[in-house]
Design a protein around this motif. Structure first.
Motif, PDB file in Angstrom:
ATOM      1  N   GLY A 130      -0.800  12.646   2.052  1.00 11.36           N
ATOM      2  CA  GLY A 130      -0.502  11.245   2.349  1.00 11.36           C
ATOM      3  C   GLY A 130       0.120  11.121   3.734  1.00 11.36           C
ATOM      4  N   LYS A 132       2.576   8.703   6.292  1.00  9.03           N
ATOM      5  CA  LYS A 132       3.596   7.658   6.371  1.00  9.03           C
ATOM      6  C   LYS A 132       4.037   7.186   4.988  1.00  9.03           C
ATOM      7  CE  LYS A 132       2.076   6.044  10.861  1.00  9.03           C
ATOM      8  NZ  LYS A 132       1.593   4.950  11.679  1.00  9.03           N
ATOM      9  N   GLY A 133       4.442   8.126   4.144  1.00 12.58           N
ATOM     10  CA  GLY A 133       4.992   7.792   2.837  1.00 12.58           C
ATOM     11  C   GLY A 133       3.970   7.528   1.745  1.00 12.58           C
ATOM     12  N   ARG A 134       2.706   7.559   2.070  1.00 13.37           N
ATOM     13  CA  ARG A 134       1.683   7.338   1.043  1.00 13.37           C
ATOM     14  C   ARG A 134       1.472   8.618   0.247  1.00 13.37           C
ATOM     15  NH1 ARG A 134      -2.413   4.261   4.972  1.00 13.37           N
ATOM     16  NH2 ARG A 134      -1.403   2.237   4.940  1.00 13.37           N
ATOM     17  N   LYS A 135       0.992   8.443  -0.987  1.00  9.09           N
ATOM     18  CA  LYS A 135       0.727   9.595  -1.847  1.00  9.09           C
ATOM     19  C   LYS A 135      -0.546  10.310  -1.405  1.00  9.09           C
ATOM     20  CE  LYS A 135       2.952   8.230  -6.106  1.00  9.09           C
ATOM     21  NZ  LYS A 135       2.784   8.132  -7.549  1.00  9.09           N
TER      22      LYS A 135
END
Length: 173
Positions: A130, A132-135
C-alpha cells in the motif's frame, strides 16, 4: 550445427552439478586480461551453502582437468550462487523467490514492485504494498504478462517472519 564453448561446457558439467543436488543456473567464459575465467552459477530450492559450493567446485575442476575442456591455456574456475538481485527467468526461480520483493517489468509497459505470495504453472499471485497509508492489495500476474523480473534487496522488513523469529529467540536467550 555449431555450438558455443559455453553450451559444450554446460553439456559436460550439468550432470555433475545435478548429481550434487544443485541446478546449473549459468555458465560463462570470460577473458580478464590474459586470463580466462570460467564462471559457474549454481543454486537449489534450499540454497547452496559453502560446503556444497566447495564440493561441486572440486568435482567440476576434476572433470575439466580430465577432459581438457578448457584447452591448454590457464584459466580460473569461479563457482558461486546467484546474486542478491537475481533475475528471475525460470519457473523454479519464481518459486524460490516466494515471499521476496520483486520488481516486474510488464509486457504491456510499466513496472510493478510486489511480493510473491504463490506460484503455479500459469503465473503468480503477488501482494502490492500500500502507498500513503493504504492497505496492500493482491494481484494475479500470468507469466506472459511478465517481461522481466528481478529480486529486490530488502534491508529491513517490518513484518518479516524471519526477523520476528530472530527477535523472539533473542528475548528467550
Amino acid at each position: 550445427m555449431s555450438t558455443t564453448q559455453s553450451e559444450r561446457l554446460r553439456e559436460l558439467l550439468e550432470p555433475l552439478v545435478t548429481s550434487q543436488g544443485l541446478d546449473l543456473e549459468e555458465i560463462a567464459v570470460d577473458s580478464v586480461g590474459r586470463k580466462r575465467v570460467l564462471r559457474v552459477v549454481v543454486d537449489s530450492d534450499t540454497g547452496a551453502d559453502l560446503d556444497a559450493i566447495a564440493d561441486v567446485s572440486r568435482a567440476l575442476s576434476a572433470k575439466l582437468d580430465e577432459t581438457n575442456a578448457m584447452g591448454e591455456g590457464a584459466y580460473d574456475l569461479e563457482v558461486g550462487t546467484p546474486g542478491a538481485e537475481r533475475l528471475l527467468t525460470e519457473h523454479r526461480h519464481f518459486v524460490r523467490a516466494t515471499d521476496r520483493l520483486v520488481k516486474f517489468q510488464l509486457t504491456e509497459g510499466g513496472e510493478l514492485v510486489a511480493r510473491i505470495l504463490e506460484v503455479d504453472q500459469e503465473g503468480i499471485d503477488v501482494e502490492v504494498p500500500g502507498v500513503k497509508g493504504r492497505k496492500a492489495t493482491t494481484r494475479r500476474l500470468g507469466f506472459p504478462e511478465i517481461a522481466k523480473a528481478r529480486v529486490q534487496v530488502e534491508f529491513s522488513r517490518k513484518d518479516s517472519k524471519d526477523s520476528k523469529k530472530a527477535m523472539k529467540e533473542e528475548e528467550e536467550a
